[in-house]
Design a protein around this motif. Structure first.
Motif, PDB file in Angstrom:
ATOM      1  N   ALA A 121     -11.336  -2.669   1.099  1.00 56.06           N
ATOM      2  CA  ALA A 121     -10.091  -2.967   0.385  1.00 56.06           C
ATOM      3  C   ALA A 121      -9.079  -1.830   0.516  1.00 56.06           C
ATOM      4  CB  ALA A 121     -10.393  -3.235  -1.086  1.00 56.06           C
ATOM      5  N   MET A 122      -9.492  -0.683   1.009  1.00 60.13           N
ATOM      6  CA  MET A 122      -8.570   0.467   1.054  1.00 60.13           C
ATOM      7  C   MET A 122      -8.128   0.805   2.475  1.00 60.13           C
ATOM      8  SD  MET A 122     -10.885   3.849   0.427  1.00 60.13           S
ATOM      9  CE  MET A 122     -11.996   3.326  -0.876  1.00 60.13           C
ATOM     10  N   GLU A 123      -8.183  -0.168   3.390  1.00 59.77           N
ATOM     11  CA  GLU A 123      -7.804   0.143   4.769  1.00 59.77           C
ATOM     12  C   GLU A 123      -6.285   0.248   4.940  1.00 59.77           C
ATOM     13  OE1 GLU A 123     -10.138   1.064   6.856  1.00 59.77           O
ATOM     14  OE2 GLU A 123     -11.527   0.590   5.212  1.00 59.77           O
ATOM     15  N   HIS A 124      -5.915   1.092   5.888  1.00 58.99           N
ATOM     16  CA  HIS A 124      -4.541   1.144   6.397  1.00 58.99           C
ATOM     17  C   HIS A 124      -4.286  -0.164   7.147  1.00 58.99           C
ATOM     18  CE1 HIS A 124      -1.327   2.498   9.171  1.00 58.99           C
ATOM     19  NE2 HIS A 124      -1.101   3.471   8.314  1.00 58.99           N
ATOM     20  N   HIS A 125      -3.040  -0.616   7.175  1.00 60.21           N
ATOM     21  CA  HIS A 125      -2.730  -1.875   7.868  1.00 60.21           C
ATOM     22  C   HIS A 125      -3.258  -1.880   9.302  1.00 60.21           C
ATOM     23  CE1 HIS A 125       0.863  -2.566   4.935  1.00 60.21           C
ATOM     24  NE2 HIS A 125      -0.301  -2.793   4.383  1.00 60.21           N
ATOM     25  N   HIS A 363       4.203   2.025  -0.214  1.00 67.57           N
ATOM     26  CA  HIS A 363       2.838   1.455  -0.222  1.00 67.57           C
ATOM     27  C   HIS A 363       1.929   2.125   0.797  1.00 67.57           C
ATOM     28  CE1 HIS A 363       4.024  -0.666   3.378  1.00 67.57           C
ATOM     29  NE2 HIS A 363       4.951  -1.354   2.735  1.00 67.57           N
ATOM     30  N   HIS A 364       2.464   3.070   1.584  1.00 72.30           N
ATOM     31  CA  HIS A 364       1.663   3.858   2.520  1.00 72.30           C
ATOM     32  C   HIS A 364       0.909   2.989   3.522  1.00 72.30           C
ATOM     33  CE1 HIS A 364       2.774   6.746  -0.471  1.00 72.30           C
ATOM     34  NE2 HIS A 364       2.021   6.142  -1.374  1.00 72.30           N
ATOM     35  N   CYS A 365       1.516   1.905   3.961  1.00 73.67           N
ATOM     36  CA  CYS A 365       0.874   0.996   4.930  1.00 73.67           C
ATOM     37  C   CYS A 365      -0.480   0.518   4.431  1.00 73.67           C
ATOM     38  CB  CYS A 365       0.709   1.634   6.306  1.00 73.67           C
ATOM     39  SG  CYS A 365       2.255   2.004   7.090  1.00 73.67           S
ATOM     40  N   ALA A 366      -0.607   0.373   3.130  1.00 73.26           N
ATOM     41  CA  ALA A 366      -1.867  -0.114   2.553  1.00 73.26           C
ATOM     42  C   ALA A 366      -1.521  -1.027   1.377  1.00 73.26           C
ATOM     43  CB  ALA A 366      -2.744   1.054   2.132  1.00 73.26           C
ATOM     44  N   GLN A 367      -0.782  -2.086   1.664  1.00 69.06           N
ATOM     45  CA  GLN A 367      -0.329  -2.976   0.594  1.00 69.06           C
ATOM     46  C   GLN A 367      -1.468  -3.550  -0.246  1.00 69.06           C
ATOM     47  OE1 GLN A 367       2.386  -5.882   2.240  1.00 69.06           O
ATOM     48  NE2 GLN A 367       4.065  -4.410   2.320  1.00 69.06           N
TER      49      GLN A 367
END
Ligand code: PMP
Length: 407
Positions: A121-125, A363-367
């Motif tokens: 659930a915490m991955e970068h896009h 959102h740091h590319c982690a929406q």
């Protein structure tokens, strides 16, 4: 471990002397990209000034020199991550380039309809979207490991997601949005016990903690050069020799072939099979120089120094009224995400910038992780070896000032 001479280190980064709106720069956006020490910039310049040539194809002197330097850089990466073979290191354009390469090649070679890929659930896009695209093409299923409120992977839930259909687990080592360090060693054991493979996104790990691909028994690992004091447009895919040999190449072109006719093409050996076309020669040689910089300081010394900064920043930020730290995992590396009262992160970030304080907002590319916490974004301060407690004090003072103005 050994204490580092931080003022000596800072002198190697001329950009740190910049004045921003007349104020000294304090750069806290290292998770987005790090600054480059002078030796890396010089190395890249030197390649263009003295070595410029295409690699692996010339009979002439400069081409051979450039090839040697490029292959030496590959060797440096091999030693740095402790790969068993130099040809297990594939140069790419970055972590994103490496994951897309893997998703395409792995998908093509190993994935059939109904197979499963697990991410967290915490991955970068960039460790979500390539797998989604691949699952769509191959009619495979993407599953997501949930996290707890502290921002830690739920290992109990992870175990339940593993099935006989699980082909690959693709998970980040360190979260770019929260700073959590994931229990990779335990996840590798569970993955392998299930007969599946694992890829670790080390884009936020290699610059802060030791990543030893053999000790961890990783099947694949990726990182970006520009987040470890190296040039942009460089990155690495590590893969076990056996797997890389089995996998279909992704991009076709020069360099990746053995022989070409219009009827049939045979592919080159590793690592060239996965490096179609002219690579970022100067950049990769610059990345080798960046790795020398890190190795000479010692990654354990860097980790110890940055841990100290992170603990100090956490304590000092917590003293600010209304402070809410997002991501309070027991194990963290160099990243601190937060919100202050009802102040919008963008407003706070913009006013901090006017004081020379560079943080990241959004959102740091982690929406998906922001959705999980029910917030649109955070402010993020992330540290490199050149940051100081003085800079953190300025950040805390700046936030207090803005909070008084807006609060
Ligand atoms: N994974 C993680 C954890 C990241 O932090 C990043 C960059 N923010 C990436 C992947 C993608 O790296 P790049 O944009 O350099 O390809």
């Amino acid at each position: 471990t050994m204490a580092l001479n931080i003022s000596n280190i800072r002198e190697q980064f001329p950009i740190l002397e910049s004045l921003i709106y007349g104020k000294p720069l304090a750069y806290f956006d290292n998770a987005a990209t790090m600054h480059k020490p002078g030796r890396v910039v010089s190395k890249v310049n030197e390649v263009y000034e003295k070595l410029n040539s295409n690699i692996h194809r010339g009979v002439h002197f400069l081409s051979n020199e450039a090839t040697t330097a490029y292959e030496e850089a590959r060797k440096k990466v091999q030693v740095f991550v402790n790969a068993a073979h130099t040809h297990e290191v594939i140069f790419t354009s970055g972590a994103t380039g490496a994951i897309n390469l893997l998703a395409n090649s792995f998908g093509e070679s190993y994935i059939k309809p109904g197979d499963e890929i697990i991410i967290s659930a915490m991955e970068h896009h960039s460790n979500i979207v390539p797998w989604q695209m691949m699952c769509k093409r191959r009619k495979a299923i993407l599953k997501v490991i949930p996290i707890n409120q502290k921002g830690e992977i739920r290992l109990d839930e992870f175990e339940k997601l593993l099935t006989p259909q699980t082909k690959l687990v693709a998970v980040t080592y360190v979260s770019n949005a929260l700073g959590s360090i994931n229990p990779i060693a335990r996840m590798v054991k569970k993955t392998h016990a299930n007969g599946s493979m694992i890829m670790v996104d080390a884009a936020q790990a290699v610059q802060h903690i030791r990543v030893d691909v053999q000790a961890l028994d990783l099947d694949f690992m990726v990182f970006s050069g520009h987040k470890i004091y190296g040039p942009t447009g460089t990155g690495v895919l590590y893969g076990k020799q056996k797997l890389l040999n089995e996998m279909e190449p992704w991009q076709g072109g020069g360099e990746m072939i053995k022989s070409v006719t219009f009827e049939e093409t045979t592919y080159n050996e590793l690592p060239f099979k996965f490096e179609a076309g002219t690579p970022n020669i100067a950049g990769c040689i610059g990345l080798g120089e960046a790795i020398d910089f890190v190795t000479e300081l010692g990654i354990e010394n860097i980790q110890k120094y940055e841990d100290d900064l992170l603990n100090y920043a956490t304590e000092e930020l917590m003293k600010i009224p209304g402070m809410r730290i997002i991501g309070t995992a027991d194990k963290k590396a160099s990243v601190i995400s937060f919100l202050v009262g009802e102040i919008h992160p963008f407003d706070l970030g913009t006013l901090l910038d006017k004081m020379g304080l560079a943080v990241r907002t959004g959102h740091h590319c982690a929406q998906p992780i922001m959705d999980y916490y029910g917030i649109p974004g955070t402010l993020r301060a992330s540290f490199a070896v050149y940051n100081t407690k003085d800079e953190i004090d300025r950040l805390v003072t700046g936030i207090n000032k803005v909070a008084q103005m807006l609060g």
